[in-house]
Design a protein around this motif. Structure first.
Motif, PDB file in Angstrom:
ATOM      1  N   ILE A   1       0.845  -1.191   0.000  1.00 37.82           N
ATOM      2  CA  ILE A   1       0.000   0.000   0.000  1.00 37.82           C
ATOM      3  C   ILE A   1       0.884   1.246   0.000  1.00 37.82           C
ATOM      4  CG2 ILE A   1      -1.809   1.242   1.227  1.00 37.82           C
ATOM      5  CD1 ILE A   1      -2.752  -1.407   2.356  1.00 37.82           C
TER       6      ILE A   1
ATOM      7  N   ILE B   1      -1.595   4.900   2.456  1.00 35.96           N
ATOM      8  CA  ILE B   1      -2.580   4.236   3.318  1.00 35.96           C
ATOM      9  C   ILE B   1      -3.925   4.950   3.322  1.00 35.96           C
ATOM     10  CG2 ILE B   1      -0.787   3.271   4.810  1.00 35.96           C
ATOM     11  CD1 ILE B   1      -1.599   5.433   6.893  1.00 35.96           C
TER      12      ILE B   1
ATOM     13  N   ASP C   1      -6.503   3.770   0.609  1.00 34.81           N
ATOM     14  CA  ASP C   1      -6.870   2.348   0.604  1.00 34.81           C
ATOM     15  C   ASP C   1      -7.908   2.087   1.688  1.00 34.81           C
ATOM     16  OD1 ASP C   1      -6.765  -0.591   1.068  1.00 34.81           O
ATOM     17  OD2 ASP C   1      -5.097  -0.496  -0.359  1.00 34.81           O
TER      18      ASP C   1
ATOM     19  N   ILE D   1      -7.439   0.001   5.148  1.00 33.25           N
ATOM     20  CA  ILE D   1      -6.705   0.561   6.283  1.00 33.25           C
ATOM     21  C   ILE D   1      -7.667   1.265   7.240  1.00 33.25           C
ATOM     22  CG2 ILE D   1      -4.964   2.248   6.971  1.00 33.25           C
ATOM     23  CD1 ILE D   1      -3.768  -0.140   5.617  1.00 33.25           C
TER      24      ILE D   1
ATOM     25  N   HIS E   1      -8.106   4.066   9.049  1.00 33.89           N
ATOM     26  CA  HIS E   1      -7.386   5.339   9.031  1.00 33.89           C
ATOM     27  C   HIS E   1      -7.255   5.979  10.412  1.00 33.89           C
ATOM     28  CE1 HIS E   1      -8.826   5.472   4.591  1.00 33.89           C
ATOM     29  NE2 HIS E   1      -7.688   4.819   4.708  1.00 33.89           N
TER      30      HIS E   1
ATOM     31  N   TYR F   1      -4.252   4.939  12.283  1.00 33.61           N
ATOM     32  CA  TYR F   1      -2.959   5.326  11.719  1.00 33.61           C
ATOM     33  C   TYR F   1      -2.661   6.817  11.850  1.00 33.61           C
ATOM     34  CZ  TYR F   1      -1.927   0.778   9.656  1.00 33.61           C
ATOM     35  OH  TYR F   1      -1.617  -0.549   9.479  1.00 33.61           O
TER      36      TYR F   1
ATOM     37  N   SER G   1       2.955   4.730   4.185  1.00 30.39           N
ATOM     38  CA  SER G   1       2.883   3.592   3.264  1.00 30.39           C
ATOM     39  C   SER G   1       3.369   2.348   3.999  1.00 30.39           C
ATOM     40  CB  SER G   1       3.723   3.841   2.009  1.00 30.39           C
ATOM     41  OG  SER G   1       5.073   4.099   2.357  1.00 30.39           O
TER      42      SER G   1
ATOM     43  N   TYR H   1       6.764  -0.338   7.596  1.00 31.47           N
ATOM     44  CA  TYR H   1       6.104   0.952   7.391  1.00 31.47           C
ATOM     45  C   TYR H   1       7.122   2.020   6.995  1.00 31.47           C
ATOM     46  CZ  TYR H   1       2.929  -1.652  10.457  1.00 31.47           C
ATOM     47  OH  TYR H   1       2.146  -2.631  11.023  1.00 31.47           O
TER      48      TYR H   1
END
Length: 243
Positions: free
Chosen positions: A92, A95, A98, A101, A103, A106, A113, A131
């Motif tokens: 990915i 992120i 996508d 994920i 979110h 994160y 990524s 990562y």
């Protein structure tokens, strides 16, 4: 962290395989794998994830800033879980572009990524994730190195599991030997002229309040170990039964 040159990557992986071949604990495996994952791919962080029922358990990490070590997430709500359930890597480059994920999980981190590979492709038991702090697509070569590392890690985990089964079996055997020794110490051997009761149906003998087979009787009372064979009379009976 920059990825190692190709030759150094080969040397790194060979060194990892050698180290994993002599591990004796899960902590040793995670220590080796998380550091090697970053060295092989030039990633800014790496996580070692194990499947725990319907959860992803982030066992350990090595990163430029804290990630999710010690936390558990549902398999369906985690990219590592997606990798395990689908038995394939995830690459990915962004992120936030996508939908696989989560979110919100994160946003507090540096991650932009990532790449994740399964630990054991058939029936994954975990995942290795790396990562990056920028949006740069992981290369196919980096993912191959990471998958090779994950495969080596899977072998180390299987070895630990097999050793645990062996140790468990040895523990059971040791316990049974101890119990037999205790029974031999507490059971009074039958002396000549003693009357011993035998069940007329099962042909078992009553010794110390227990009904035991003749083999156990001989071992408990006299320390005789019994093996089995086939007498001529037994062979005649088998032959007669086939006629």
């Amino acid at each position: 962290m920059n990825a190692l040159p190709r030759l150094d990557q080969t040397d790194c992986l060979l060194e990892v395989v050698q180290r994993l071949s002599s591990v004796r604990s899960l902590a040793e495996i995670t220590d080796i794998a998380k550091v090697a994952a970053r060295r092989l791919t030039g990633a800014d962080g790496a996580c070692f994830v194990l499947r725990d029922g319907d959860k992803c358990y982030y066992v350990d990490e090595d990163a430029i800033a804290p990630l999710w070590k010690g936390k558990r997430f549902p398999l369906e709500a985690c990219i590592s879980g997606w990798v395990m359930l689908n038995r394939q890597p995830a690459l990915i480059p962004d992120i936030y572009a996508d939908d696989r994920i989560p979110h919100d999980a994160y946003r507090p981190t540096f991650v932009k990524s990532l790449a994740v590979v399964p630990i054991r492709s058939l029936g994954p038991v975990g995942a290795l994730a790396v990562y990056w702090a920028d949006t740069a697509r992981p290369t196919a070569t980096e993912v191959r190195w990471l998958q090779s590392l994950a495969d080596s890690t899977a072998l180390a985990l299987e070895y630990l599991e097999s050793q645990a089964e062996v140790n468990k079996a040895l523990g059971v055997a040791s316990f049974l030997e101890g119990e037999n020794a205790r029974l031999r110490d507490t059971v009074k051997p039958a002396a000549p002229g003693d009357l011993v009761r035998m069940c007329f149906l099962t042909k078992r003998f009553e010794i110390g309040g227990r009904w035991v087979a003749i083999e156990e009787l001989l071992e408990l009372c006299y320390g005789v170990h019994v093996t089995h064979g086939l007498s001529p009379e037994g062979l005649d009976q088998i032959s007669a039964g086939r006629r």
